[in-house]
Design a protein around this motif. Structure first.
Motif, PDB file in Angstrom:
ATOM      1  N   THR A  25      33.781  36.742  38.643  1.00 58.74           N
ATOM      2  CA  THR A  25      33.573  36.204  39.986  1.00 58.74           C
ATOM      3  C   THR A  25      34.764  36.481  40.895  1.00 58.74           C
ATOM      4  OG1 THR A  25      32.159  34.473  39.085  1.00 58.74           O
ATOM      5  CG2 THR A  25      33.019  34.123  41.300  1.00 58.74           C
ATOM      6  N   GLU A  26      35.962  36.281  40.401  1.00 57.70           N
ATOM      7  CA  GLU A  26      37.148  36.458  41.241  1.00 57.70           C
ATOM      8  C   GLU A  26      37.317  37.904  41.678  1.00 57.70           C
ATOM      9  OE1 GLU A  26      40.123  35.792  43.711  1.00 57.70           O
ATOM     10  OE2 GLU A  26      38.892  34.251  42.771  1.00 57.70           O
ATOM     11  N   ARG A  27      37.125  38.830  40.766  1.00 58.52           N
ATOM     12  CA  ARG A  27      37.262  40.246  41.145  1.00 58.52           C
ATOM     13  C   ARG A  27      36.162  40.631  42.142  1.00 58.52           C
ATOM     14  NH1 ARG A  27      37.281  45.809  37.555  1.00 58.52           N
ATOM     15  NH2 ARG A  27      38.024  47.105  39.269  1.00 58.52           N
ATOM     16  N   GLY A  28      34.970  40.109  41.933  1.00 61.45           N
ATOM     17  CA  GLY A  28      33.884  40.366  42.871  1.00 61.45           C
ATOM     18  C   GLY A  28      34.189  39.818  44.255  1.00 61.45           C
ATOM     19  N   ARG A  29      34.734  38.607  44.317  1.00 60.55           N
ATOM     20  CA  ARG A  29      35.101  38.014  45.608  1.00 60.55           C
ATOM     21  C   ARG A  29      36.173  38.841  46.306  1.00 60.55           C
ATOM     22  NH1 ARG A  29      37.052  32.413  45.671  1.00 60.55           N
ATOM     23  NH2 ARG A  29      36.745  32.684  47.892  1.00 60.55           N
ATOM     24  N   GLN A  40      31.269  33.465  48.946  1.00 59.52           N
ATOM     25  CA  GLN A  40      31.437  32.223  48.202  1.00 59.52           C
ATOM     26  C   GLN A  40      31.190  32.522  46.731  1.00 59.52           C
ATOM     27  OE1 GLN A  40      28.994  29.139  49.807  1.00 59.52           O
ATOM     28  NE2 GLN A  40      29.843  29.351  51.861  1.00 59.52           N
ATOM     29  N   ASP A  41      31.772  31.721  45.852  1.00 65.68           N
ATOM     30  CA  ASP A  41      31.620  31.938  44.414  1.00 65.68           C
ATOM     31  C   ASP A  41      30.152  32.034  44.012  1.00 65.68           C
ATOM     32  OD1 ASP A  41      34.343  31.922  44.057  1.00 65.68           O
ATOM     33  OD2 ASP A  41      34.420  29.975  43.069  1.00 65.68           O
ATOM     34  N   LYS A  42      29.345  31.099  44.484  1.00 67.44           N
ATOM     35  CA  LYS A  42      27.935  31.042  44.107  1.00 67.44           C
ATOM     36  C   LYS A  42      27.226  32.352  44.460  1.00 67.44           C
ATOM     37  CE  LYS A  42      23.747  28.401  45.075  1.00 67.44           C
ATOM     38  NZ  LYS A  42      23.231  27.225  45.778  1.00 67.44           N
ATOM     39  N   ARG A  46      25.704  35.355  41.993  1.00 62.75           N
ATOM     40  CA  ARG A  46      24.302  35.777  42.142  1.00 62.75           C
ATOM     41  C   ARG A  46      24.215  37.302  42.285  1.00 62.75           C
ATOM     42  NH1 ARG A  46      21.970  32.623  46.548  1.00 62.75           N
ATOM     43  NH2 ARG A  46      21.845  31.016  44.955  1.00 62.75           N
ATOM     44  N   ILE A  47      25.109  37.878  43.062  1.00 58.55           N
ATOM     45  CA  ILE A  47      25.111  39.339  43.227  1.00 58.55           C
ATOM     46  C   ILE A  47      25.437  40.020  41.900  1.00 58.55           C
ATOM     47  CG2 ILE A  47      26.242  41.289  44.355  1.00 58.55           C
ATOM     48  CD1 ILE A  47      26.703  39.391  46.782  1.00 58.55           C
ATOM     49  N   LEU A  48      26.437  39.518  41.182  1.00 58.27           N
ATOM     50  CA  LEU A  48      26.790  40.103  39.891  1.00 58.27           C
ATOM     51  C   LEU A  48      25.614  40.028  38.914  1.00 58.27           C
ATOM     52  CD1 LEU A  48      30.431  38.739  39.528  1.00 58.27           C
ATOM     53  CD2 LEU A  48      29.767  41.139  39.813  1.00 58.27           C
ATOM     54  N   ARG A  49      24.917  38.894  38.870  1.00 53.78           N
ATOM     55  CA  ARG A  49      23.734  38.770  38.011  1.00 53.78           C
ATOM     56  C   ARG A  49      22.663  39.776  38.413  1.00 53.78           C
ATOM     57  NH1 ARG A  49      24.715  33.167  38.502  1.00 53.78           N
ATOM     58  NH2 ARG A  49      23.131  33.048  40.136  1.00 53.78           N
ATOM     59  N   GLY A  50      22.481  39.955  39.707  1.00 49.20           N
ATOM     60  CA  GLY A  50      21.502  40.923  40.193  1.00 49.20           C
ATOM     61  C   GLY A  50      21.858  42.345  39.799  1.00 49.20           C
ATOM     62  N   GLU A  61      30.902  38.913  28.127  1.00 44.82           N
ATOM     63  CA  GLU A  61      31.463  37.619  27.740  1.00 44.82           C
ATOM     64  C   GLU A  61      30.723  36.528  28.505  1.00 44.82           C
ATOM     65  OE1 GLU A  61      35.832  35.468  27.737  1.00 44.82           O
ATOM     66  OE2 GLU A  61      35.719  37.632  27.847  1.00 44.82           O
ATOM     67  N   ASP A  62      30.475  35.397  27.801  1.00 44.52           N
ATOM     68  CA  ASP A  62      29.744  34.298  28.433  1.00 44.52           C
ATOM     69  C   ASP A  62      30.623  33.301  29.161  1.00 44.52           C
ATOM     70  OD1 ASP A  62      27.113  35.050  27.867  1.00 44.52           O
ATOM     71  OD2 ASP A  62      27.218  34.200  25.859  1.00 44.52           O
ATOM     72  N   ARG A  63      31.769  32.969  28.627  1.00 39.49           N
ATOM     73  CA  ARG A  63      32.626  31.971  29.250  1.00 39.49           C
ATOM     74  C   ARG A  63      34.069  32.423  29.205  1.00 39.49           C
ATOM     75  NH1 ARG A  63      29.846  27.423  30.605  1.00 39.49           N
ATOM     76  NH2 ARG A  63      27.958  27.077  29.427  1.00 39.49           N
ATOM     77  N   PRO A  64      34.629  32.806  30.312  1.00 37.72           N
ATOM     78  CA  PRO A  64      33.994  32.980  31.608  1.00 37.72           C
ATOM     79  C   PRO A  64      33.101  34.213  31.604  1.00 37.72           C
ATOM     80  CG  PRO A  64      36.235  33.777  31.729  1.00 37.72           C
ATOM     81  CD  PRO A  64      36.055  33.182  30.346  1.00 37.72           C
ATOM     82  N   VAL A  65      32.089  34.199  32.438  1.00 35.68           N
ATOM     83  CA  VAL A  65      31.162  35.329  32.496  1.00 35.68           C
ATOM     84  C   VAL A  65      31.914  36.553  32.992  1.00 35.68           C
ATOM     85  CG1 VAL A  65      29.060  36.249  33.533  1.00 35.68           C
ATOM     86  CG2 VAL A  65      29.159  33.852  32.842  1.00 35.68           C
ATOM     87  N   THR A  66      31.822  37.613  32.196  1.00 42.15           N
ATOM     88  CA  THR A  66      32.484  38.871  32.515  1.00 42.15           C
ATOM     89  C   THR A  66      31.503  40.010  32.263  1.00 42.15           C
ATOM     90  OG1 THR A  66      34.573  37.913  31.749  1.00 42.15           O
ATOM     91  CG2 THR A  66      34.522  40.298  32.052  1.00 42.15           C
ATOM     92  N   TYR A  67      31.511  40.973  33.174  1.00 43.00           N
ATOM     93  CA  TYR A  67      30.629  42.131  33.080  1.00 43.00           C
ATOM     94  C   TYR A  67      31.483  43.393  33.027  1.00 43.00           C
ATOM     95  CZ  TYR A  67      27.141  38.896  35.025  1.00 43.00           C
ATOM     96  OH  TYR A  67      26.307  37.828  35.260  1.00 43.00           O
ATOM     97  N   ARG A  68      30.855  44.474  32.584  1.00 48.72           N
ATOM     98  CA  ARG A  68      31.485  45.798  32.674  1.00 48.72           C
ATOM     99  C   ARG A  68      30.442  46.780  33.198  1.00 48.72           C
ATOM    100  NH1 ARG A  68      29.357  49.065  28.949  1.00 48.72           N
ATOM    101  NH2 ARG A  68      28.698  48.173  26.967  1.00 48.72           N
ATOM    102  N   LEU A  69      30.897  47.883  33.731  1.00 49.16           N
ATOM    103  CA  LEU A  69      30.027  48.927  34.219  1.00 49.16           C
ATOM    104  C   LEU A  69      29.183  49.453  33.075  1.00 49.16           C
ATOM    105  CD1 LEU A  69      29.240  50.709  36.649  1.00 49.16           C
ATOM    106  CD2 LEU A  69      31.058  52.266  35.937  1.00 49.16           C
ATOM    107  N   ALA A  70      27.869  49.490  33.250  1.00 44.35           N
ATOM    108  CA  ALA A  70      26.968  49.913  32.195  1.00 44.35           C
ATOM    109  C   ALA A  70      26.862  51.426  32.110  1.00 44.35           C
ATOM    110  CB  ALA A  70      25.585  49.316  32.402  1.00 44.35           C
ATOM    111  N   ARG A  71      26.819  52.070  33.260  1.00 40.77           N
ATOM    112  CA  ARG A  71      26.621  53.513  33.278  1.00 40.77           C
ATOM    113  C   ARG A  71      27.364  54.101  34.466  1.00 40.77           C
ATOM    114  NH1 ARG A  71      23.535  52.770  37.423  1.00 40.77           N
ATOM    115  NH2 ARG A  71      21.493  51.899  37.528  1.00 40.77           N
ATOM    116  N   PRO A  72      28.110  55.138  34.244  1.00 39.27           N
ATOM    117  CA  PRO A  72      28.750  55.794  35.395  1.00 39.27           C
ATOM    118  C   PRO A  72      27.726  56.601  36.175  1.00 39.27           C
ATOM    119  CG  PRO A  72      29.309  56.931  33.366  1.00 39.27           C
ATOM    120  CD  PRO A  72      28.499  55.722  32.992  1.00 39.27           C
TER     121      PRO A  72
END
Length: 73
Positions: A25-29, A40-42, A46-50, A61-72
């Protein structure tokens, strides 16, 4: 409270594709602020989930939720 705009979604998607790596969330913000938005965090979460549901990101990772790029692009 307003919904995240399509331009926020597009700008965050562009940042993810450009920079790769891990996203929370922080990097996205920060990326949205750098693009001229006032996120806003919320809405950022939502955008990251989308982006994950579209297959651009993968949750690593679930807590804290962390994502990585799936495909270049």
């Amino acid at each position: 409270m307003t919904e995240p705009s399509d331009s926020q979604r597009a700008d965050l998607g562009k940042a993810v594709r450009s920079h790769g790596g891990l996203w929370d969330t922080e990097r996205g913000r920060r990326a949205l602020r750098d693009a001229g938005h006032d996120p806003q965090d919320k809405h950022t979460r939502r955008i990251l989930r989308g982006l994950a549901s579209e297959g651009l990101l993968v949750k690593v990772e679930d807590r804290p939720v962390t994502y990585r790029l799936a495909r270049p692009d």
